[in-house]
Design a protein around this motif. Structure first.
Motif, PDB file in Angstrom:
ATOM      1  N   LEU A   1     -10.389   0.267   3.192  1.00 11.51           N
ATOM      2  CA  LEU A   1     -10.181   1.667   2.827  1.00 11.51           C
ATOM      3  C   LEU A   1     -10.259   1.741   1.314  1.00 11.51           C
ATOM      4  O   LEU A   1      -9.839   0.818   0.625  1.00 11.51           O
TER       5      LEU A   1
ATOM      6  N   TYR B 272      -7.677   7.133  10.309  1.00 14.47           N
ATOM      7  CA  TYR B 272      -7.791   6.031   9.359  1.00 14.47           C
ATOM      8  C   TYR B 272      -8.105   4.715  10.066  1.00 14.47           C
ATOM      9  O   TYR B 272      -8.734   3.837   9.467  1.00 14.47           O
TER      10      TYR B 272
ATOM     11  N   HIS C 186     -11.761   5.024  10.288  1.00 13.86           N
ATOM     12  CA  HIS C 186     -12.327   4.719   8.962  1.00 13.86           C
ATOM     13  C   HIS C 186     -12.323   3.212   8.710  1.00 13.86           C
ATOM     14  O   HIS C 186     -13.292   2.655   8.200  1.00 13.86           O
ATOM     15  N   LEU C 187     -11.227   2.562   9.059  1.00 10.03           N
ATOM     16  CA  LEU C 187     -11.094   1.128   8.841  1.00 10.03           C
ATOM     17  C   LEU C 187     -12.177   0.354   9.591  1.00 10.03           C
ATOM     18  O   LEU C 187     -12.799  -0.559   9.041  1.00 10.03           O
TER      19      LEU C 187
ATOM     20  N   GLN D 264      -8.088   6.789   0.010  1.00  7.34           N
ATOM     21  CA  GLN D 264      -7.671   6.754   1.415  1.00  7.34           C
ATOM     22  C   GLN D 264      -6.308   6.077   1.559  1.00  7.34           C
ATOM     23  O   GLN D 264      -5.469   6.527   2.346  1.00  7.34           O
ATOM     24  N   TRP D 265      -6.064   5.004   0.802  1.00 15.31           N
ATOM     25  CA  TRP D 265      -4.766   4.336   0.871  1.00 15.31           C
ATOM     26  C   TRP D 265      -3.647   5.251   0.400  1.00 15.31           C
ATOM     27  O   TRP D 265      -2.569   5.293   1.003  1.00 15.31           O
TER      28      TRP D 265
ATOM     29  N   GLN E 109     -15.657   1.259   8.016  1.00 18.48           N
ATOM     30  CA  GLN E 109     -15.823   0.735   6.664  1.00 18.48           C
ATOM     31  C   GLN E 109     -15.579  -0.771   6.624  1.00 18.48           C
ATOM     32  O   GLN E 109     -15.220  -1.319   5.578  1.00 18.48           O
TER      33      GLN E 109
END
Length: 184
Positions: free
Chosen positions: A48, A37, A40-41, A52-53, A44
């Motif tokens: 998120l 994550y 991902h952070l 995702q959260w 992105q």
């Protein structure tokens, strides 16, 4: 790439569970999820999405609870609850005439309001079924059966469901997608 990254925590869970037990698997899942994550952070641009959260927060709560209290029951509740949250969210969105599958799939399919509602309910019921199956394996079967289902047992079920969705909706694929496809 996003989908491939999301399998890393699952792989970490499976390896740790096989070699070191369920509590070690909870730690591996937690650490791998935090790393994925974080990636991902960054990818992105500091954001998120809601799904995702939900997964991140529930993973921290349930894996963290299992580790802090040395009890795998919290980890066992993670997948049934995540699937239940997704099921409830999708079904409620359809009931209030704001089907969330439209947001997720509007570029892929062209459906009527009724079609989006039916698709959203179908996905909601699918997540409810998956939540039930995760609950069933976590609380009524052996640790090995639960680990096997959690690691790779649910994937064929999801694959069959997704293929069935595309077969049923093949006549509703957005024509812009087919126009952009390379000609043979």
């Amino acid at each position: 790439m996003k989908a491939l990254l999301d399998f890393i925590p699952l792989i970490a869970f499976f390896i740790a569970a096989r070699h070191s037990g369920i509590l070690a698997a909870a730690g591996a899942l937690l650490i791998a999820t935090l790393i994925v994550y974080a990636i991902h952070l960054v990818r992105q641009k500091g954001k998120l999405d809601k799904q995702q959260w939900v997964v991140l927060v529930l993973t921290i709560l349930f894996c963290g609870g299992s580790l802090l209290l040395h009890d795998d029951v919290y980890l066992r509740w993670k997948s049934p609850i995540i699937n239940g949250v997704f099921a409830l969210t999708l079904i409620v969105s359809a009931i209030i005439n704001k089907p969330l599958m439209r947001l997720a799939m509007k570029d892929v399919f062209t459906l009527s309001d009724s079609g989006w509602k039916k698709l959203t309910i179908a996905w909601g019921l699918f997540f409810a079924l998956m939540g039930f199956l995760h609950y069933l394996t976590a609380f009524t079967m052996s640790d090995e059966a639960w680990i096997n289902f959690k690691t790779y047992g649910w994937m064929p079920i999801m694959l069959v469901f997704i293929i069935a969705q595309f077969v049923m909706l093949k006549n509703h694929i957005n024509p812009e997608l087919t126009d952009k496809a390379p000609k043979k």
